[in-house]
Design a protein around this motif. Structure first.
Motif, PDB file in Angstrom:
ATOM      1  N   TYR A 250      -3.685 -36.473  11.227  1.00  0.00           N
ATOM      2  CA  TYR A 250      -2.734 -37.244  10.427  1.00  0.00           C
ATOM      3  C   TYR A 250      -1.344 -37.352  11.052  1.00  0.00           C
ATOM      4  CZ  TYR A 250      -6.233 -36.660   6.724  1.00  0.00           C
ATOM      5  OH  TYR A 250      -7.395 -36.685   5.987  1.00  0.00           O
TER       6      TYR A 250
ATOM      7  N   ASN B 285       4.466 -35.145   9.395  1.00  0.00           N
ATOM      8  CA  ASN B 285       4.855 -35.728   8.109  1.00  0.00           C
ATOM      9  C   ASN B 285       6.281 -36.296   8.217  1.00  0.00           C
ATOM     10  OD1 ASN B 285       5.038 -36.360   5.359  1.00  0.00           O
ATOM     11  ND2 ASN B 285       5.901 -34.335   4.888  1.00  0.00           N
TER      12      ASN B 285
ATOM     13  N   ASP C 102       3.791 -36.808  -0.580  1.00  0.00           N
ATOM     14  CA  ASP C 102       3.191 -37.230  -1.849  1.00  0.00           C
ATOM     15  C   ASP C 102       2.307 -36.099  -2.366  1.00  0.00           C
ATOM     16  OD1 ASP C 102       4.473 -39.599  -1.573  1.00  0.00           O
ATOM     17  OD2 ASP C 102       2.677 -40.851  -1.478  1.00  0.00           O
TER      18      ASP C 102
ATOM     19  N   ALA D  23      -0.717 -37.034   0.599  1.00  0.00           N
ATOM     20  CA  ALA D  23      -0.419 -38.012   1.651  1.00  0.00           C
ATOM     21  C   ALA D  23       0.855 -37.598   2.377  1.00  0.00           C
ATOM     22  CB  ALA D  23      -0.252 -39.412   1.057  1.00  0.00           C
ATOM     23  N   THR D  24       0.893 -37.888   3.667  1.00  0.00           N
ATOM     24  CA  THR D  24       2.064 -37.538   4.474  1.00  0.00           C
ATOM     25  C   THR D  24       2.492 -38.745   5.311  1.00  0.00           C
ATOM     26  OG1 THR D  24       0.630 -36.723   6.248  1.00  0.00           O
ATOM     27  CG2 THR D  24       1.414 -35.108   4.650  1.00  0.00           C
TER      28      THR D  24
ATOM     29  N   MET E 209       3.631 -41.972   7.087  1.00  0.00           N
ATOM     30  CA  MET E 209       3.617 -43.400   6.770  1.00  0.00           C
ATOM     31  C   MET E 209       2.570 -43.770   5.721  1.00  0.00           C
ATOM     32  SD  MET E 209       6.156 -44.527   8.419  1.00  0.00           S
ATOM     33  CE  MET E 209       5.979 -46.300   8.214  1.00  0.00           C
ATOM     34  N   THR E 210       1.701 -42.824   5.342  1.00  0.00           N
ATOM     35  CA  THR E 210       0.707 -43.130   4.308  1.00  0.00           C
ATOM     36  C   THR E 210       1.236 -42.825   2.909  1.00  0.00           C
ATOM     37  OG1 THR E 210      -0.298 -40.921   4.463  1.00  0.00           O
ATOM     38  CG2 THR E 210      -1.197 -42.646   5.899  1.00  0.00           C
ATOM     39  N   THR E 211       2.439 -42.259   2.807  1.00  0.00           N
ATOM     40  CA  THR E 211       3.036 -41.977   1.503  1.00  0.00           C
ATOM     41  C   THR E 211       3.563 -43.268   0.878  1.00  0.00           C
ATOM     42  OG1 THR E 211       5.216 -41.580   2.473  1.00  0.00           O
ATOM     43  CG2 THR E 211       3.751 -39.678   2.261  1.00  0.00           C
TER      44      THR E 211
ATOM     45  N   LYS F 175       5.191 -46.630   2.848  1.00  0.00           N
ATOM     46  CA  LYS F 175       4.782 -48.034   2.716  1.00  0.00           C
ATOM     47  C   LYS F 175       5.975 -48.980   2.556  1.00  0.00           C
ATOM     48  CE  LYS F 175       0.321 -46.602   0.892  1.00  0.00           C
ATOM     49  NZ  LYS F 175      -0.494 -46.364  -0.313  1.00  0.00           N
TER      50      LYS F 175
END
Length: 884
Positions: A35, A38, A149, A210-211, A213-215, A219
């Protein structure tokens, strides 16, 4: 994944984690590979190549390059190549300066990264938020910034401010139960917490879902990609000044060119000389040098444990006239130790040698006082080898240690009692409460906090084993005990309880914290930091008043303030109740005579800041809590604590103390003053040098003399003699009296304190002595112009290099050790070596139009060069003796 719909067990299974122990280091490492870190990806940075070429986009440099091209086309290849080389070297220096500033900014970002608590292999670890990976267990409390998140699993009166994502300024109340059957928006996800949002109330535990850029924040990362470079007020002033100086320099340069052509000089030669003079004379680099000086100062502050978050604070520090500082941890060591207990009208000294474990069994109230202090507590005791370490709040840690000393073990007590609900400490209530159940299934409420508040909340008191009505007589007994303990600089924590006769728990603190039974007091001391007393005295000498602000009892605050030298004979102590009764206007009349504010809430701080500012003070205000943020933001210099400070306080501040130490504030103010003085030093040096360069050419043209300097020599002076020493001045150490002067007025002009006169007078003399040296040698042999130009070139360089030592002091060149700034000595020596190289190395002579000069000529050069500095310094000493 719709984590908001899942129960805890399902989330643990999906994320392959364990709420009790967290994840192992190996699993964490594997997830990081999958991933990444963060963190939000940053916008594209300017490449090193583009940054390098941007150094040549200045208009005057482009004109010079155009003139150089003409030189080449006319066959003046040596001149063209030499000028190109100097411009190139100048570009390289500018490139590295900007890169250095960029790297220091990155270091600042790294140091300012939010900290979070993660559970790894059964141990709570405090680390940067960038370390988190999906599946991590995270703990958060009031004032923390959420680092990723999260699906919330435990929520105690939890409220989170999510305006960064939802636009809703009112904090959202958080829950733990699954949300089913709807397609909720972010604002409706009450069981989720999101990266970048702020905990405004309560505490909780959750699983990272979520960490990076997926938080949810990731977005919309394009909204926060670019960070505009902050321009300080001084930089703005210098930009405006630069425009004026550019106009003056261009007019004088044009006058030189016109006068030269009028007196028969070749138009091309005068054009090239004019462009070179303009490039050398225009101080277009002043704002850039200020940026570098500020950047270097910021790095020095970091080494002294102070992080500057907002660059204008560096300038404002030099203007500070009042420091409003917290007591606990900032002025004291934050190592709370319980030394006295009080119950049933008796005070027991915990440090006395006569204590024995047998006595504790007799005095049940004191045993109950200590036991309840362990239960109403979020800290823990850890045994690391032979050392006992407190993990958590120092005040709560002191309560644990007092019980531990009496033989009451935390792990045993917490096996006998279970905590079913917590009402977290709140600075406005000054209380914390828990609902506990004992081994017999009985429930009761335990409350700890400020004695004066708990007295008001209590109806009865335990007195010699019996429950008695807390009448005014017994209330006075408690208050007298508080005053007696406070008189010995002890902070007091009161403990009370109440049986709970229902299984339905009250939802609000107001329902819980009333009708209590008062048990007793624990008196603890947080000894002053040994370095603070000296720092307070240095601030006083610098014209800066220190004001202590604390939630402690007035007598405790008075005792500590007296130890630290904060209280003068005429100074007063004011408590929160008295503060409440005053309007802002009434407080303004008294505020300058108050050195200690006791029993205050964070909300009072804003009132204090406003009153001081209305009286014309530049205020530095410290704080660490969420409620401190308004006062920190309103202050001229907002200061947050790096260790105990919440992310909310840090976000509002312009300065972060990494060690939470008052002495660091003093060091930062000293550094802030020095940075400003160093900026004045190189402004003085650069402009005096530029004035000298322009005037020597102007006077020569007006007197119908040949050019005393050729274009390449002017550019060489600009690069070597002006550049290196000016930068070294930016690294100068503070003068001895920098903290014995009054604070600088914020509206003080750059040329105040006779700086303008010093620039003009020294620059005029530098130009005159250079011209005199040129005339003396030129008329000695009019057929050898290069010799006279070499003398003028050397005199100008040496006059500037001697003058740079005069710039180190507001007083005189004789007032400071000339070898005190090793960087300046190295820069001057380097410039002299380069000067000798262009004069005596044969291959460089045709490039710089120089010829070897005799040793006897150096007597003339050094003698003339010393006049601008030592003539005026000598006159200053003469005037000083005459006044004496």
């Amino acid at each position: 994944m719709k984590y908001h719909e899942m129960e805890q067990a399902e989330i643990e299974r999906v994320l392959n984690t364990n709420v009790s122990n967290g994840m192992s280091s190996k699993i964490v490492e594997n997830r990081r590979k999958k991933y990444g870190w963060n963190e939000l990806s940053e916008g594209e940075k300017q490449s090193a190549i583009l940054l390098f070429f941007s150094q040549f986009k200045d208009f005057m440099v482009l004109v010079l390059l155009g003139a150089t091209l003409v030189s080449g086309l006319l066959g003046e290849y040596i001149d063209a190549i030499a000028i190109m080389a100097i411009v190139f070297i100048n570009g390289i220096l500018g490139f590295f300066q900007e890169r250095k500033a960029e790297k220091s900014l990155e270091a600042l970002k790294s140091l300012s990264a939010p900290q979070i608590l993660l559970l790894r292999e059964g141990i709570w670890v405090k680390t940067d938020s960038r370390d988190a990976v999906p599946g991590d267990i995270i703990k958060f409390a009031t004032g923390d910034k959420i680092g990723a998140d999260i699906r919330i699993l435990i929520a105690n009166n939890l409220e989170i401010e999510e305006s960064a994502l939802t636009g809703e300024s009112i904090p959202t109340t958080k829950t733990t139960h699954p949300i089913l059957g709807i397609q909720p928006s972010l604002g409706d996800l009450s069981n989720m917490a999101f990266m970048g949002t702020l905990v405004t109330r309560g505490n909780g535990i959750g699983i990272v879902t979520a960490t990076g850029m997926t938080t949810a924040m990731g977005k919309i990362a394009d909204m926060i990609q670019s960070v505009n470079a902050l321009i300080t007020p001084l930089q703005r002033k210098l930009e405006q000044l630069g425009k004026i100086l550019i106009t003056v320099a261009l007019l004088l340069t044009l006058l030189v060119v016109i006068a030269g052509i009028y007196h028969g000089h070749d138009a091309y030669t005068m054009f090239l000389a004019g462009v070179s003079l303009a490039v050398a004379a225009i101080p277009e680099g002043l704002p850039a040098i200020v940026t570098v000086a500020l950047s270097l100062g910021v790095q020095r502050m970091i080494r002294q444990k102070a992080i500057v978050r907002k660059l204008p604070a560096v300038e404002t520090l030099g203007c500070a006239s009042v420091i409003c500082s917290d007591k606990t941890g900032t002025m004291t060591q934050n190592k709370m130790t319980v030394t006295h207990l009080w119950s049933s009208g008796k005070i027991r000294n915990m440090t006395a040698d006569t204590e024995s474990s047998n006595e504790w069994a007799v005095e049940n109230e004191m045993k109950q006082l200590l036991t309840f202090g362990v239960l109403c507590n979020n800290s823990t005791i850890k045994i690391l080898g032979e050392e006992t370490v407190i993990d958590g709040d120092p005040t709560e840690g002191a309560l644990l240690m007092s019980a531990h000393q009496a033989g009451i073990q935390q792990n045993i007590i917490r096996q006998q009692f279970s905590i079913e609900k917590e009402y977290p400490f709140d600075s406005s209530r000054k209380l914390m409460s828990v609902i506990v159940k004992d081994s017999h299934g009985k429930r009761f409420i335990i409350t700890k906090g400020a004695p004066d508040v708990l007295i008001e909340k209590s109806e009865s008191i335990l007195w010699n084993g019996k429950q008695r009505l807390l009448n005014s007589e017994l209330q006075n007994e408690v208050k007298n005990a508080v005053n007696e303990l406070a008189g010995e600089a002890l902070r007091t924590i009161a403990v009370a309880f109440k049986p709970l006769h229902t299984n339905v728990f009250p939802q609000r603190e107001q329902e819980v914290e009333k009708g209590l039974t008062f048990i007793g007091l624990q008196g603890m001391i947080d000894p002053p930091r040994p370095e603070v007393k000296k720092a307070v005295e240095e601030c006083r000498q610098a014209g800066i008043k220190t004001v202590m602000i604390t939630g402690d009892h007035a007598a405790t605050a008075h005792a500590i303030a007296k130890q630290l030298g904060i209280l003068n004979v005429d100074d007063q102590v004011m408590d929160g109740q008295a503060l409440n009764e005053l309007s802002i206007e009434e407080l303004e009349e008294k505020v300058e005579h108050i050195a200690v504010f006791a029993r205050v809430t964070p909300e009072h701080k804003l009132k204090i800041v406003t009153a001081l500012q209305n009286k014309g003070h530049i205020v530095a205000m410290t704080g660490d809590g969420v409620n401190d943020a308004p006062a920190i933001k309103a202050a001229d210099i907002g200061i947050s604590m790096g260790i105990t400070g919440t992310d909310v306080a840090k976000e509002a501040s312009s300065l972060i103390l990494l060690d939470d130490n008052f002495a660091t504030i003093k060091a930062a103010i000293k550094e802030g003053r020095n940075i400003y003085e160093n900026i004045r030093k190189f402004i003085r040096y650069l402009l005096a040098s530029n004035v000298g360069e322009i005037l020597v050419m102007l006077f020569a043209m007006l007197l119908s003399l040949p050019l005393p300097l050729v274009p390449i020599q002017i550019l060489w002076v600009n690069l070597v003699t002006d550049g290196l020493p000016a930068m070294a001045l930016g690294l100068d150490q503070p003068e001895e009296n920098v903290m014995k002067r009054r604070p600088r007025h914020p509206k003080e002009g750059v040329f105040s304190r006779k700086l303008g006169w010093k620039i003009v007078s020294r620059g005029f003399l530098i130009g005159i002595v250079t011209l005199i040296a040129f005339i003396v040698v030129y008329y000695r042999d009019m057929n050898n112009l290069p010799y006279a130009q070499t003398i003028a070139f050397s005199t100008l360089v040496m006059a500037q290099l001697i003058h740079v030592f005069d710039c180190r002091s507001e007083v005189s060149v004789f007032s400071r050790n000339p070898f005190g700034n090793k960087y300046l000595v190295a820069a001057v020596v380097s410039s002299i070596v380069l000067l000798l190289a262009v004069i005596y190395i044969p291959v460089l002579q045709p490039i710089f139009h120089t010829v070897p000069i005799l040793l006897s000529d150096w007597l003339l050069i050094i003698g003339m060069s010393a006049i601008p500095t030592f003539l005026l310094a000598g006159s200053f000493i003469f005037q000083k003796k005459a006044k004496a």
